[in-house]
Design a protein around this motif. Structure first.
Motif, short mmCIF file in Angstrom:
data_model
loop_
_atom_site.label_atom_id
_atom_site.label_comp_id
_atom_site.label_asym_id
_atom_site.label_seq_id
_atom_site.Cartn_x
_atom_site.Cartn_y
_atom_site.Cartn_z
N HIS A 203 0.81 -1.22 0.00
CA HIS A 203 0.00 0.00 0.00
C HIS A 203 0.85 1.28 0.00
O HIS A 203 0.29 2.38 0.06
CB HIS A 203 -0.94 0.00 1.21
N GLU A 205 2.82 4.23 -1.52
CA GLU A 205 2.93 4.98 -2.77
C GLU A 205 4.37 5.45 -2.95
O GLU A 205 5.12 5.56 -1.97
CB GLU A 205 1.99 6.19 -2.74
N PRO A 206 4.80 5.70 -4.19
CA PRO A 206 6.16 6.23 -4.40
C PRO A 206 6.38 7.48 -3.54
O PRO A 206 5.53 8.36 -3.46
CB PRO A 206 6.17 6.56 -5.90
N ILE A 212 9.64 3.40 -4.09
CA ILE A 212 8.92 2.75 -2.99
C ILE A 212 9.87 2.67 -1.81
O ILE A 212 10.83 1.90 -1.82
CB ILE A 212 8.43 1.34 -3.39
N ASP A 216 8.76 4.19 4.55
CA ASP A 216 7.33 4.46 4.60
C ASP A 216 6.54 3.25 5.09
O ASP A 216 5.53 3.39 5.80
CB ASP A 216 6.83 4.89 3.21
#
Length: 274
Positions: A203, A205-206, A212, A216
């Motif tokens: 899930h 996002e860049p 990626i 995060d």
């Protein structure tokens, strides 16, 4: 926590080490008497990993196979009970995507993740301490880093301290800079993940650099209360830059059991003459 699997992201162009990496993958650059990737595989094996998945660029898998799984020369000393498997990352999309590439192979098992750019000092292994600190979630290795690193590393949002070395991770930010840094506790290239990291990566996002970002995904598992931080007693060696590569070669060479004494004598004599 017992961990028998490791993932080693070793794809990428190695631009900081050009021109040495124009034709040779960064992970295969020799440090003392073995390629960088072998130092990291040996570290994972010392911590109990028996199945090791190396994420590589297209065309590099054959080099990994030839080095670790040579039928002619047999297994490398100390790695007789370790299986090393290359997995190809077709397009470099960031560290998080590299880790996600191993999802099918790893399944739901807990696994170490080790970055080849960062090598441990002799007798400075951190993986056993991370495994001992683990409860039911992930553990990330941390060090308190100087201000100059705030735009170069990922940093965590710390929560409650469980001990002098173990802290709750409530979130994480990749390359936050001075203004946005939530702490000076930086991620230094050693991780212990559960399968929840793959769910988080699916899930993500860049992020920074359009990639990626693993940081995060760590933020996601931290927000959910599934991540701890283990503060290492020592820094790791940064072998991903020319100056760091020289330093790592010197430190690991000086500690080598066969020719370290001779090398230390040479360095001493050489530096005294400067």
């Amino acid at each position: 926590m017992e961990v028998e699997v490791a993932v080693i992201p070793a794809a990428g162009r190695g631009t900081r080490m050009r021109p040495a990496t124009r034709a040779l993958p960064k992970a295969m650059l020799p440090i003392v008497d073995r390629p960088a990737i072998q130092w990291v595989v040996e570290e994972a094996a010392r911590a109990g990993a028996r199945e090791i998945f190396v994420i590589v660029d297209p065309g590099v898998g054959v080099l990994i196979e030839r080095h670790f799984n040579s039928q002619e020369e047999g297994p490398l000393a100390g790695l007789e009970h370790v299986n090393v498997h290359p997995i190809v990352q077709d397009v470099p999309r960031g560290l998080g995507d590299a880790v996600r590439t191993a999802a099918t192979a790893v399944g739901n098992q807990p696994f170490f993740t080790l970055l080849v750019d960062n090598l441990v000092f002799p007798d400075g292994d951190v993986l056993p301490g991370m495994a001992a600190a683990a409860e039911a979630g992930s553990v990330v290795c941390l060090r308190e880093l100087g201000t100059e690193f705030l735009a170069r590393y990922g940093f965590i949002v710390p929560g409650e301290w469980r001990s002098e070395q173990v802290v709750e991770v409530l979130g994480a930010i990749e390359k936050p800079g001075v203004e946005a840094a939530p702490s000076k506790l930086g991620l230094i290239g050693r991780y212990l993940f559960t399968g929840k990291i793959f769910e988080a990566l699916d899930h993500v996002e860049p992020g920074v650099g359009g990639e990626i970002q693993l940081t995060d995904a760590i933020h996601t598992v931290g927000e959910a209360g599934n991540c701890l931080g283990y503060v290492a007693a020592d820094d790791l060696l940064d072998s991903g830059t020319p100056s760091g590569y020289l330093e790592a070669s010197t430190i690991l060479g000086a500690a080598h059991p066969d020719f370290g004494a001779r090398y230390r004598a040479f360095v001493t004599e050489f530096t005294e003459g400067l």
